[in-house]
Scaffold this motif. Sequence first.
Motif, PDB file in Angstrom:
ATOM      1  N   MET A 159       0.842  -1.195   0.000  1.00 11.69           N
ATOM      2  CA  MET A 159       0.000   0.000   0.000  1.00 11.69           C
ATOM      3  C   MET A 159       0.875   1.241   0.000  1.00 11.69           C
ATOM      4  N   GLY A 160       0.607   2.188  -0.925  1.00  5.25           N
ATOM      5  CA  GLY A 160       1.436   3.361  -1.047  1.00  5.25           C
ATOM      6  C   GLY A 160       1.284   4.329   0.100  1.00  5.25           C
ATOM      7  N   VAL A 161       0.035   4.494   0.598  1.00  7.75           N
ATOM      8  CA  VAL A 161      -0.239   5.437   1.669  1.00  7.75           C
ATOM      9  C   VAL A 161      -0.584   4.643   2.922  1.00  7.75           C
ATOM     10  N   LEU A 162       0.261   4.728   3.950  1.00  8.77           N
ATOM     11  CA  LEU A 162       0.075   3.909   5.144  1.00  8.77           C
ATOM     12  C   LEU A 162      -1.191   4.284   5.908  1.00  8.77           C
ATOM     13  N   SER A 163      -1.606   5.550   5.843  1.00  9.48           N
ATOM     14  CA  SER A 163      -2.742   5.990   6.637  1.00  9.48           C
ATOM     15  C   SER A 163      -4.077   5.765   5.943  1.00  9.48           C
TER      16      SER A 163
ATOM     17  N   TYR B 219      -0.389  16.798  -3.568  1.00  7.27           N
ATOM     18  CA  TYR B 219      -1.300  16.222  -2.591  1.00  7.27           C
ATOM     19  C   TYR B 219      -1.996  15.006  -3.185  1.00  7.27           C
ATOM     20  N   GLY B 220      -2.185  13.983  -2.336  1.00  6.66           N
ATOM     21  CA  GLY B 220      -2.839  12.758  -2.776  1.00  6.66           C
ATOM     22  C   GLY B 220      -3.820  12.250  -1.736  1.00  6.66           C
ATOM     23  N   ASP B 221      -4.594  11.266  -2.103  1.00  3.73           N
ATOM     24  CA  ASP B 221      -5.620  10.692  -1.237  1.00  3.73           C
ATOM     25  C   ASP B 221      -4.981   9.955  -0.062  1.00  3.73           C
ATOM     26  N   ILE B 222      -5.385  10.306   1.176  1.00  2.00           N
ATOM     27  CA  ILE B 222      -4.897   9.594   2.358  1.00  2.00           C
ATOM     28  C   ILE B 222      -6.039   8.859   3.063  1.00  2.00           C
ATOM     29  N   GLY B 223      -7.183   8.755   2.404  1.00  2.00           N
ATOM     30  CA  GLY B 223      -8.277   7.977   2.961  1.00  2.00           C
ATOM     31  C   GLY B 223      -9.549   8.752   3.183  1.00  2.00           C
ATOM     32  N   ALA B 224      -9.465   9.942   3.752  1.00  2.00           N
ATOM     33  CA  ALA B 224     -10.648  10.757   3.998  1.00  2.00           C
ATOM     34  C   ALA B 224     -10.541  12.134   3.349  1.00  2.00           C
ATOM     35  N   TRP B 225      -9.353  12.559   3.052  1.00  2.00           N
ATOM     36  CA  TRP B 225      -9.120  13.806   2.332  1.00  2.00           C
ATOM     37  C   TRP B 225      -7.761  13.703   1.661  1.00  2.00           C
TER      38      TRP B 225
ATOM     39  N   TRP C 245      -3.912  15.098   1.121  1.00  2.00           N
ATOM     40  CA  TRP C 245      -2.872  15.774   1.890  1.00  2.00           C
ATOM     41  C   TRP C 245      -1.536  15.223   1.407  1.00  2.00           C
ATOM     42  N   PHE C 246      -0.466  15.510   2.105  1.00  2.00           N
ATOM     43  CA  PHE C 246       0.803  14.870   1.779  1.00  2.00           C
ATOM     44  C   PHE C 246       0.679  13.369   2.044  1.00  2.00           C
ATOM     45  N   THR C 247       1.012  12.566   1.065  1.00  2.00           N
ATOM     46  CA  THR C 247       0.848  11.120   1.219  1.00  2.00           C
ATOM     47  C   THR C 247       1.960  10.485   2.051  1.00  2.00           C
ATOM     48  N   SER C 248       3.083  11.164   2.185  1.00  2.00           N
ATOM     49  CA  SER C 248       4.211  10.640   2.956  1.00  2.00           C
ATOM     50  C   SER C 248       4.098  11.084   4.413  1.00  2.00           C
ATOM     51  N   ASP C 249       4.174  10.109   5.333  1.00  2.00           N
ATOM     52  CA  ASP C 249       4.150  10.451   6.755  1.00  2.00           C
ATOM     53  C   ASP C 249       5.370  11.267   7.146  1.00  2.00           C
ATOM     54  N   THR C 250       6.501  10.977   6.545  1.00  2.00           N
ATOM     55  CA  THR C 250       7.717  11.724   6.859  1.00  2.00           C
ATOM     56  C   THR C 250       7.583  13.185   6.464  1.00  2.00           C
ATOM     57  N   VAL C 251       7.020  13.434   5.280  1.00  2.00           N
ATOM     58  CA  VAL C 251       6.813  14.817   4.821  1.00  2.00           C
ATOM     59  C   VAL C 251       5.853  15.540   5.752  1.00  2.00           C
ATOM     60  N   ARG C 252       4.753  14.880   6.103  1.00  2.00           N
ATOM     61  CA  ARG C 252       3.793  15.502   7.021  1.00  2.00           C
ATOM     62  C   ARG C 252       4.424  15.794   8.375  1.00  2.00           C
ATOM     63  N   LEU C 253       5.256  14.874   8.842  1.00  2.00           N
ATOM     64  CA  LEU C 253       5.906  15.068  10.135  1.00  2.00           C
ATOM     65  C   LEU C 253       6.841  16.274  10.105  1.00  2.00           C
TER      66      LEU C 253
ATOM     67  N   GLY D 276       7.584   2.094   8.947  1.00  2.00           N
ATOM     68  CA  GLY D 276       7.064   1.727   7.634  1.00  2.00           C
ATOM     69  C   GLY D 276       5.826   0.856   7.701  1.00  2.00           C
ATOM     70  N   LYS D 277       5.227   0.752   8.890  1.00  2.00           N
ATOM     71  CA  LYS D 277       4.024  -0.054   9.070  1.00  2.00           C
ATOM     72  C   LYS D 277       2.821   0.840   9.318  1.00  2.00           C
ATOM     73  N   SER D 278       1.663   0.361   8.891  1.00  2.00           N
ATOM     74  CA  SER D 278       0.437   1.115   9.074  1.00  2.00           C
ATOM     75  C   SER D 278      -0.125   0.867  10.469  1.00  2.00           C
ATOM     76  N   ALA D 279      -0.632   1.923  11.104  1.00  2.00           N
ATOM     77  CA  ALA D 279      -1.278   1.771  12.401  1.00  2.00           C
ATOM     78  C   ALA D 279      -2.612   1.056  12.211  1.00  2.00           C
ATOM     79  N   PRO D 280      -3.119   0.376  13.252  1.00  2.00           N
ATOM     80  CA  PRO D 280      -4.427  -0.275  13.148  1.00  2.00           C
ATOM     81  C   PRO D 280      -5.505   0.697  12.699  1.00  2.00           C
ATOM     82  N   PHE D 281      -6.489   0.174  11.988  1.00  2.00           N
ATOM     83  CA  PHE D 281      -7.518   1.038  11.396  1.00  2.00           C
ATOM     84  C   PHE D 281      -8.234   1.880  12.451  1.00  2.00           C
ATOM     85  N   ALA D 282      -8.564   1.302  13.603  1.00  2.00           N
ATOM     86  CA  ALA D 282      -9.282   2.044  14.642  1.00  2.00           C
ATOM     87  C   ALA D 282      -8.454   3.234  15.129  1.00  2.00           C
TER      88      ALA D 282
END
Length: 339
Positions: free
Chosen positions: A1-5, A155-161, A163-171, A292-298
């Motif tokens: 998956m390209g976007v972890l979130s 900007y790319g799709d992160i699930g609900a809107w 934004w920056f698709t990279s967590d590192t960039v957002r951080l 590099g792992k996605s957090a649980p969906f909840a």
Amino acid sequence: MGVLSAPSSPEQVRTLNTVIVIVSVFSAVGAGWIILSFLLFKTLRTFRHQLILGLAISDFWMAINFLSSAAVNLGPTTIGAPKSKPFCSFNGFMIQVFVVQTDYWVLTIAVCTYLILANHKHQSSWIQEHRIVIWAFPWFLSTLWAAIGLAVVGYGDIGAWCWFTSDTVRLLVNFIPRWLIIISILGLYVRLYFIIHTAHNRFMSFDEDAVGSLRTGSSMTRSGGPRLSLNISSGPDDDCERVVQPAPTHTRIGRASPVLKRISYQMMVYPLVYILIWTIPTTIRIYQSTTGKSAPFAIGTVDKACIVFQGFADAIVYGFNEHTWKLWRTIFFKPVGGK
């Protein structure tokens, strides 16, 4: 998956966006309530309330952008579809503008509050005489950073809107500067807290000295020394003593102390609420960017809901601190016996 979130199934997409729609409505209503309060009540139109109005406008449009993207995702197509690319870029740009802009508004409110209450006369006069400059500061910087983000990264799709698709960039772009702002606000408010309480303690010390002087003067009157010029009747000595009793002075201090403490505590609420809101999103950004792992969906859903919840949280904080609830109550509940 390209976007972890991003959610990984249609069911998760629907669940996530339903939550975002609900929270967005609450935030939009909360921000709209602050704006409407500013328009209706003259007592809420001071310079400081004008800054709060700027924050509320940012919160409102940020919530509207979250709501629009989540509503699209609940439809037949998503914002991640190729034909939705223009809308996704626009949505990401606007969200970046208003998310960053709220940080600048909170910082501006903190700096202006500090300059005014800490009695920096020249600086406080300047900011109140150049309100257009103060208002332009959050808009200019947030629009500039959003435009740079669109041109350099996109900007790319992160699930609900979008934004920056990279967590590192957002951080690096959003979260680290945000925490620097929060730390700066905490420093300002802690400094102001000590300024207020130091001034209060000095006033109490001065008051005790004055009370001691009055008592000395009273004892001199009993011993035949010079009489005070507070004699307003020819009664006995205990009448004169009632005139110079320190009770009214202590009453004034007793009333002033809670006011000073309340002001200090109220100011400390603002950065504390921001810390609570952004703790979970920041933790998840660090976790996903380092592992590099996605957090649980909840947890990811709570992460995004915290970001969207910001407008409603601001409405609660500023509503109570600025006594807006009491003003609205006078509209719906008229006082009895007002004839």
